[in-house]
Design an enzyme around this catalytic site. Structure first.
Site, PDB file in Angstrom:
ATOM      1  N   SER A 200      49.367  34.428  40.959  1.00  0.00           N
ATOM      2  CA  SER A 200      48.870  35.471  41.849  1.00  0.00           C
ATOM      3  C   SER A 200      49.095  35.462  43.380  1.00  0.00           C
ATOM      4  CB  SER A 200      47.625  35.456  41.231  1.00  0.00           C
ATOM      5  OG  SER A 200      46.950  36.791  41.766  1.00  0.00           O
TER       6      SER A 200
ATOM      7  N   GLU B 158      37.140  45.098  41.141  1.00  0.00           N
ATOM      8  CA  GLU B 158      36.625  44.109  41.850  1.00  0.00           C
ATOM      9  C   GLU B 158      36.999  44.428  43.480  1.00  0.00           C
ATOM     10  OE1 GLU B 158      36.536  39.771  39.818  1.00  0.00           O
ATOM     11  OE2 GLU B 158      38.472  40.304  40.406  1.00  0.00           O
ATOM     12  N   ALA B 159      35.973  44.132  44.334  1.00  0.00           N
ATOM     13  CA  ALA B 159      36.072  44.656  45.684  1.00  0.00           C
ATOM     14  C   ALA B 159      37.770  44.280  46.104  1.00  0.00           C
ATOM     15  CB  ALA B 159      34.878  43.900  46.446  1.00  0.00           C
TER      16      ALA B 159
ATOM     17  N   GLY C 138      36.221  29.909  41.012  1.00  0.00           N
ATOM     18  CA  GLY C 138      36.955  29.403  39.852  1.00  0.00           C
ATOM     19  C   GLY C 138      38.334  29.096  39.898  1.00  0.00           C
TER      20      GLY C 138
ATOM     21  N   ARG D 147      32.130  29.714  47.613  1.00  0.00           N
ATOM     22  CA  ARG D 147      32.256  30.849  48.449  1.00  0.00           C
ATOM     23  C   ARG D 147      30.896  31.494  48.913  1.00  0.00           C
ATOM     24  NH1 ARG D 147      37.601  31.355  48.099  1.00  0.00           N
ATOM     25  NH2 ARG D 147      38.639  31.457  46.083  1.00  0.00           N
TER      26      ARG D 147
HETATM   27  C1  16G Z   1      40.711  35.035  39.545  1.00  0.00           C
HETATM   28  C2  16G Z   1      40.417  36.461  38.696  1.00  0.00           C
HETATM   29  C3  16G Z   1      40.109  37.548  39.850  1.00  0.00           C
HETATM   30  C4  16G Z   1      39.173  36.797  40.712  1.00  0.00           C
HETATM   31  C5  16G Z   1      39.212  35.713  41.148  1.00  0.00           C
HETATM   32  C6  16G Z   1      38.174  35.187  42.130  1.00  0.00           C
HETATM   33  C7  16G Z   1      41.329  37.132  36.675  1.00  0.00           C
HETATM   34  C8  16G Z   1      42.457  37.736  35.851  1.00  0.00           C
HETATM   35  N1  16G Z   1      41.512  37.009  37.773  1.00  0.00           N
HETATM   36  O1  16G Z   1      42.102  35.304  40.344  1.00  0.00           O
HETATM   37  O2  16G Z   1      39.490  38.624  39.142  1.00  0.00           O
HETATM   38  O3  16G Z   1      38.478  37.847  41.330  1.00  0.00           O
HETATM   39  O4  16G Z   1      39.817  34.716  40.288  1.00  0.00           O
HETATM   40  O5  16G Z   1      38.515  33.848  42.317  1.00  0.00           O
HETATM   41  O6  16G Z   1      40.234  37.170  36.218  1.00  0.00           O
HETATM   42  P1  16G Z   1      37.501  32.539  42.916  1.00  0.00           P
HETATM   43  O7  16G Z   1      36.572  32.331  41.668  1.00  0.00           O
HETATM   44  O8  16G Z   1      38.265  31.499  43.401  1.00  0.00           O
HETATM   45  O9  16G Z   1      36.461  33.484  43.835  1.00  0.00           O
HETATM   46 ZN    ZN Z   2      47.184  38.425  41.045  1.00  0.00          ZN
END
Ligand code: 16G
Ligand code: ZN
Length: 520
Positions: free
Chosen positions: A65, A363-364, A491, A497
């Protein structure tokens, strides 16, 4: 079980020493160079998943991504285009870390009562990263231990979701990339004709130097004109660097290579084209239109169409803790639509959105879509009033369900949905930006010793562990007008964060910095 094949194939994909893998929000994600064995094993698991579902087609997508170019990742997609169910995530982790693959596969086969002979097709796609082709081969190798693989090469993540769904559900569309393109383009064109729009839709898209660039170029029509910048997928070090949706949202500034004209709409995709954000400048001041804005624009547009069509439907908007407090207030007080909160990650939002006739989730950060229930779609298709305005609204709603990807957030679909909502309502990007004002907000990243000690509740808005920390955050927040702050473990990265918002930018920065200090 074809034991020899599994061990022989697995020997070609040795596990790197001293590395542990965990299937998280976005599947497995780490340095691409570490992922060969993991992707192979995910291939094995995907075929087992297909066998468990008696030969249904499953998907495997290789992408990291918006992460930096050296990263990569892999995730499994279920038959209707959903994420792998949470119950199966531990199996993915178990296989990725296994030192005795045959035993662990046998264990899963027994626990899930799988007949491996029933494994069917697994479709595979990848983004444009340097490590992707080799990882795609590893996935195919793994799939072929029990099942059959069909590789589609470079795809956006949502295209892979579409392909999985259309293989299992032919009514959804033709199971090819051409079928995906045709479905969107013909629905967009038909809507524009219904509303007698002759001026083409226009926008400039920053494709993050990722797979969105070539895929956008495959779409053509006299009725839209899309210019793409940051489209260099040959230079593998350019992906997501100083461009793309994540860069624009996090830094709240323009990407490289966009020299905007005031009051013109621009947009940015992320590296696998499942997120999109928009923006414009007003007297050179940058105005971001993020996922919260997309949700409110699409929800109010769809509401208007429902009113014109005289159709009743239960609509809800799903947000996460990252949604700006003013967007939530606008949805509840002005649009009068109910809002639900879920933890971060598409699987949570998607699931909640399915409880409505129309579930709008974003999501934002720009990841989201609109889900229409089958029941509502049939009702829209069966209702005929003979009154032109009502008929047009009904048809537009049905066509919108084809423009908008019903399986997952999709930059290309969302881009068109937004352009249509603006054009049909005669709304400029500046009008859109003025729907509501936004509370100043800021995102911080803190590296801690162990992020797994941070446990949350209430859709990640409150910490339950470490004990006592939430009370300290509450005490800080109370000192700021409209202050809000929360802490959650990422995650996808080894970090925690911190989000803060408050009535003034100075207060927002101050509050965020103080909460960060609590974590030291
Ligand atoms: C992943 C999630 C996205 C979320 C991001 C948060 C999917 C397909 N993608 O990219 O939706 O906003 O994680 O990342 O679920 P973080 O846990 O590092 O803040
Ligand atoms: Zn993506």
């Amino acid at each position: 079980m074809t034991k020899d094949t599994l061990s022989a194939a697995s020997a070609r994909h040795p596990k790197p020493p001293n590395t542990t893998f965990a299937y998280g929000t976005a599947g497995f994600r780490t340095l691409g160079s570490l992922l060969d064995s993991t992707v192979f094993r995910v291939g094995v698991l995907a075929a087992l998943r297909s066998a468990k579902l008696r030969g249904k087609t499953i998907g495997v997508m290789i992408t990291a991504s918006h992460n930096p170019p050296q990263d990569n990742g892999v995730k499994v997609v279920d038959p209707l285009g959903e994420m792998l169910p949470q119950l199966w995530e531990p199996y993915a982790t178990q296989l990725a870390n296994s030192d005795n693959l045959e035993d662990d596969v046998r264990d899963i086969v027994a626990r899930e009562k799988i007949d491996v002979a029933q494994a069917g097709l697994v479709v595979v796609g990848m983004d444009t990263r340097e490590t992707s082709p080799q990882l795609l081969r590893a996935a195919v190798d793994g799939i072929e231990v029990f099942g059959r693989a069909k590789s589609f090469g470079e795809l956006t993540t949502p295209q892979l979701h579409y392909l999985v769904r259309s293989h299992n559900d032919p009514g959804f569309g033709e199971p090819s990339e051409k079928g995906y393109n045709k479905k969107i383009v013909s629905a967009v064109e038909e809507i524009l004709r219904l509303w007698n729009v002759s001026e083409p839709l226009e926008i400039t898209v920053d494709a993050a130097n990722g797979v969105g660039a070539p895929k956008l170029r495959n779409l053509s029509s006299d009725l839209f004109n899309i210019s793409v910048v940051n489209s260099n997928t040959q230079d593998k070090s350019a992906l997501n660097v100083e461009c793309g949706a994540d860069y624009v949202k996090t830094n709240q500034k323009l990407p490289a290579n966009v020299q905007p004209r005031d009051h013109q709409l621009y947009s940015s995709f992320d590296g696998d084209a499942d997120r999109v954000v928009f923006y414009y400048t007003d007297n050179s001041r940058f105005q971001l239109l993020d996922g919260d804005r997309i949700a409110t624009l699409l929800a109010s547009f769809i509401n208007k169409l429902l009113q014109q069509a005289k159709v009743e439907a239960k609509m809800g908007i799903i947000q996460t803790a990252y949604a700006n407090g003013d967007s939530t207030k606008y949805i509840q007080e002005t649009l009068q639509i109910p809002v639900d909160f879920t933890p971060t990650g598409v699987k949570h939002l998607h699931h909640k959105a399915q409880e409505y006739d129309i579930g709008v989730y974003f999501e934002a950060n720009g990841h989201g879509t609109v889900l229409f229930s089958e029941k509502l779609i049939s009702k829209l298709k069966c209702t005929h009033t003979g009154l032109p305005e009502e008929e047009r609204a009904l048809k537009t709603l049905v066509l919108l369900t084809e423009v908008i990807n019903q399986t997952v957030g999709d930059s290309i679909s969302d881009l068109f949905a937004v352009l249509l909502a603006l054009r049909i309502q005669n709304k400029t990007c500046v009008d859109w930006g003025k729907d509501y004002t936004e509370l100043p907000n800021k995102l911080f990243k803190v590296i801690v010793k162990d992020r797994f000690v941070f446990k949350t509740t209430d859709a990640e808005r409150r910490l339950v562990e470490p004990a006592g920390l939430q009370a300290k955050i509450d005490a800080l927040v109370a000192a700021y007008v409209r202050g809000r702050s929360f802490v959650r473990a990422s995650g996808t990265e080894n970090a925690v964060r911190v989000y803060s918002e408050a009535a003034s930018a100075a207060d927002c920065a101050d509050l965020g910095a103080r909460v960060c200090q609590l974590l030291e």
